[in-house]
Write a protein that holds these residues in place. Structure first.
Motif, PDB file in Angstrom:
ATOM      1  N   MET A 123       0.617  -1.292  -0.008  1.00  0.00           N
ATOM      2  CA  MET A 123      -0.048  -0.098   0.094  1.00  0.00           C
ATOM      3  C   MET A 123       0.700   1.459   0.085  1.00  0.00           C
ATOM      4  SD  MET A 123      -3.165  -0.872   2.683  1.00  0.00           S
ATOM      5  CE  MET A 123      -3.910   0.672   2.120  1.00  0.00           C
ATOM      6  N   LEU A 124       2.148   1.130   0.155  1.00  0.00           N
ATOM      7  CA  LEU A 124       2.930   2.389   0.164  1.00  0.00           C
ATOM      8  C   LEU A 124       2.564   3.501  -0.757  1.00  0.00           C
ATOM      9  CD1 LEU A 124       6.131   0.630   1.221  1.00  0.00           C
ATOM     10  CD2 LEU A 124       4.399   1.700   2.813  1.00  0.00           C
ATOM     11  N   PRO A 125       2.906   2.936  -2.073  1.00  0.00           N
ATOM     12  CA  PRO A 125       2.489   4.144  -3.181  1.00  0.00           C
ATOM     13  C   PRO A 125       1.124   4.956  -3.084  1.00  0.00           C
ATOM     14  CG  PRO A 125       3.548   2.130  -4.080  1.00  0.00           C
ATOM     15  CD  PRO A 125       3.124   1.963  -2.833  1.00  0.00           C
ATOM     16  N   TYR A 126       0.315   3.863  -2.638  1.00  0.00           N
ATOM     17  CA  TYR A 126      -1.307   4.684  -2.451  1.00  0.00           C
ATOM     18  C   TYR A 126      -1.352   5.703  -1.340  1.00  0.00           C
ATOM     19  CZ  TYR A 126      -2.106   0.928  -5.670  1.00  0.00           C
ATOM     20  OH  TYR A 126      -2.271   0.098  -6.635  1.00  0.00           O
ATOM     21  N   LEU A 127      -0.400   5.361  -0.379  1.00  0.00           N
ATOM     22  CA  LEU A 127      -0.269   6.201   0.848  1.00  0.00           C
ATOM     23  C   LEU A 127       0.623   7.475   0.865  1.00  0.00           C
ATOM     24  CD1 LEU A 127      -0.682   3.475   3.384  1.00  0.00           C
ATOM     25  CD2 LEU A 127      -2.437   5.141   2.579  1.00  0.00           C
ATOM     26  N   GLY A 128       1.372   7.828  -0.545  1.00  0.00           N
ATOM     27  CA  GLY A 128       2.064   8.679  -0.625  1.00  0.00           C
ATOM     28  C   GLY A 128       3.322   8.368  -0.119  1.00  0.00           C
ATOM     29  N   ILE A 129       3.831   7.126  -0.144  1.00  0.00           N
ATOM     30  CA  ILE A 129       5.244   6.734   0.060  1.00  0.00           C
ATOM     31  C   ILE A 129       5.969   6.195  -1.245  1.00  0.00           C
ATOM     32  CG2 ILE A 129       6.805   5.351   1.643  1.00  0.00           C
ATOM     33  CD1 ILE A 129       5.158   7.467   3.179  1.00  0.00           C
ATOM     34  N   ASP A 130       7.134   6.776  -1.245  1.00  0.00           N
ATOM     35  CA  ASP A 130       7.834   6.285  -2.457  1.00  0.00           C
ATOM     36  C   ASP A 130       8.682   4.923  -1.926  1.00  0.00           C
ATOM     37  OD1 ASP A 130       9.928   5.703  -4.176  1.00  0.00           O
ATOM     38  OD2 ASP A 130       9.751   7.566  -5.380  1.00  0.00           O
ATOM     39  N   PRO A 131       8.509   3.722  -2.493  1.00  0.00           N
ATOM     40  CA  PRO A 131       9.046   2.522  -2.019  1.00  0.00           C
ATOM     41  C   PRO A 131      10.730   2.506  -2.209  1.00  0.00           C
ATOM     42  CG  PRO A 131       6.999   1.746  -2.945  1.00  0.00           C
ATOM     43  CD  PRO A 131       7.253   3.263  -3.383  1.00  0.00           C
ATOM     44  N   SER A 132      10.952   3.222  -3.105  1.00  0.00           N
ATOM     45  CA  SER A 132      12.494   3.275  -3.587  1.00  0.00           C
ATOM     46  C   SER A 132      13.181   3.877  -2.688  1.00  0.00           C
ATOM     47  CB  SER A 132      12.558   3.797  -5.037  1.00  0.00           C
ATOM     48  OG  SER A 132      11.936   2.974  -5.876  1.00  0.00           O
ATOM     49  N   LEU A 133      12.414   5.268  -2.411  1.00  0.00           N
ATOM     50  CA  LEU A 133      12.832   6.281  -1.347  1.00  0.00           C
ATOM     51  C   LEU A 133      13.297   5.842   0.003  1.00  0.00           C
ATOM     52  CD1 LEU A 133      11.603   9.525  -2.777  1.00  0.00           C
ATOM     53  CD2 LEU A 133      14.047   8.702  -3.303  1.00  0.00           C
ATOM     54  N   ALA A 134      12.257   4.944   0.251  1.00  0.00           N
ATOM     55  CA  ALA A 134      11.899   4.257   1.643  1.00  0.00           C
ATOM     56  C   ALA A 134      13.178   3.330   1.842  1.00  0.00           C
ATOM     57  CB  ALA A 134      10.634   3.545   1.736  1.00  0.00           C
ATOM     58  N   MET A 135      13.643   2.561   0.724  1.00  0.00           N
ATOM     59  CA  MET A 135      14.710   1.419   0.838  1.00  0.00           C
ATOM     60  C   MET A 135      15.948   2.221   0.818  1.00  0.00           C
ATOM     61  SD  MET A 135      13.576  -1.347  -1.929  1.00  0.00           S
ATOM     62  CE  MET A 135      12.500  -0.611  -3.231  1.00  0.00           C
ATOM     63  N   GLN A 136      15.941   3.628   0.416  1.00  0.00           N
ATOM     64  CA  GLN A 136      17.453   4.242   0.703  1.00  0.00           C
ATOM     65  C   GLN A 136      17.574   4.891   2.027  1.00  0.00           C
ATOM     66  OE1 GLN A 136      17.651   7.285  -2.485  1.00  0.00           O
ATOM     67  NE2 GLN A 136      16.633   5.500  -4.085  1.00  0.00           N
ATOM     68  N   LEU A 137      16.645   5.093   2.721  1.00  0.00           N
ATOM     69  CA  LEU A 137      16.574   5.638   3.982  1.00  0.00           C
ATOM     70  C   LEU A 137      17.603   5.173   5.125  1.00  0.00           C
ATOM     71  CD1 LEU A 137      15.547   8.216   5.481  1.00  0.00           C
ATOM     72  CD2 LEU A 137      13.468   6.895   6.238  1.00  0.00           C
ATOM     73  N   PRO A 138      17.645   4.055   5.306  1.00  0.00           N
ATOM     74  CA  PRO A 138      18.495   3.502   6.452  1.00  0.00           C
ATOM     75  C   PRO A 138      19.960   3.959   6.037  1.00  0.00           C
ATOM     76  CG  PRO A 138      16.733   1.932   6.109  1.00  0.00           C
ATOM     77  CD  PRO A 138      16.623   2.720   5.140  1.00  0.00           C
ATOM     78  N   ALA A 139      20.148   3.426   4.783  1.00  0.00           N
ATOM     79  CA  ALA A 139      21.783   3.596   4.006  1.00  0.00           C
ATOM     80  C   ALA A 139      22.072   5.023   4.397  1.00  0.00           C
ATOM     81  CB  ALA A 139      21.635   3.037   2.558  1.00  0.00           C
ATOM     82  N   LYS A 140      21.207   5.979   3.914  1.00  0.00           N
ATOM     83  CA  LYS A 140      21.127   7.602   4.278  1.00  0.00           C
ATOM     84  C   LYS A 140      21.633   7.932   5.503  1.00  0.00           C
ATOM     85  CE  LYS A 140      18.635   9.088   0.033  1.00  0.00           C
ATOM     86  NZ  LYS A 140      17.431   9.823  -0.419  1.00  0.00           N
ATOM     87  N   CYS A 141      21.092   7.053   6.519  1.00  0.00           N
ATOM     88  CA  CYS A 141      21.256   7.414   7.885  1.00  0.00           C
ATOM     89  C   CYS A 141      22.330   6.525   8.456  1.00  0.00           C
ATOM     90  CB  CYS A 141      19.943   7.021   8.774  1.00  0.00           C
ATOM     91  SG  CYS A 141      18.639   8.367   8.350  1.00  0.00           S
ATOM     92  N   SER A 142      23.006   5.771   7.682  1.00  0.00           N
ATOM     93  CA  SER A 142      24.229   4.828   8.155  1.00  0.00           C
ATOM     94  C   SER A 142      23.627   4.090   9.056  1.00  0.00           C
ATOM     95  CB  SER A 142      25.220   5.601   8.204  1.00  0.00           C
ATOM     96  OG  SER A 142      25.858   6.595   7.451  1.00  0.00           O
ATOM     97  N   VAL A 143      22.259   3.350   9.024  1.00  0.00           N
ATOM     98  CA  VAL A 143      22.130   2.455   9.934  1.00  0.00           C
ATOM     99  C   VAL A 143      21.944   0.890   9.400  1.00  0.00           C
ATOM    100  CG1 VAL A 143      20.170   1.687  11.355  1.00  0.00           C
ATOM    101  CG2 VAL A 143      20.822   4.149  10.882  1.00  0.00           C
ATOM    102  N   PRO A 144      22.722   0.163   9.801  1.00  0.00           N
ATOM    103  CA  PRO A 144      22.700  -1.281   9.306  1.00  0.00           C
ATOM    104  C   PRO A 144      21.386  -2.083   9.432  1.00  0.00           C
ATOM    105  CG  PRO A 144      24.005  -1.155  11.334  1.00  0.00           C
ATOM    106  CD  PRO A 144      23.576   0.432  10.987  1.00  0.00           C
TER     107      PRO A 144
END
Length: 108
Positions: free
Chosen positions: A81-102
């Motif tokens: 449901m992520l895209p239907y709720l205004g969440i871009d799954p591709s960007l979500a997948m990048q968030l932990p790496a952008k925060c340097s969280v394993p």
């Protein structure tokens, strides 16, 4: 290895959806979910939005992710449901790496 960060990121995105519903008053409670407060969850939302996402997560977002219960987020990883709720799954997948969280080993 690549699947683990994706699972955590998708799970985080689903939790951010829960935070959005809390902001709209559909869910009550200020405690948040997976050891993140509603405010911390909302601080992460601009990075994964389908509308004008920001590139760099806020410091409060990354700090919250670093202290979050990431295995808890794994329970939400299969939401379609992520895209239907205004969440871009591709960007979500990048968030932990952008925060340097394993990703935790429990997420598969």
């Amino acid at each position: 290895m690549e699947g683990k960060p994706r699972s955590v990121a998708l799970a985080l995105a689903v939790v951010l959806v829960v935070a959005t519903t809390m902001e709209m008053g559909l869910v009550s409670g200020a405690q948040g979910i997976c050891n993140m407060t509603r405010d911390e969850l909302m601080a992460c939302k601009p990075c994964i939005s389908t509308v004008k996402p920001v590139e760099k997560p806020a410091d409060v977002c990354c700090t919250a992710i670093a202290h979050a219960d990431l295995p808890c987020f794994c329970a939400y990883k299969n939401s379609g449901m992520l895209p239907y709720l205004g969440i871009d799954p591709s960007l979500a997948m990048q968030l932990p790496a952008k925060c340097s969280v394993p990703a935790p080993p429990q997420c598969k």
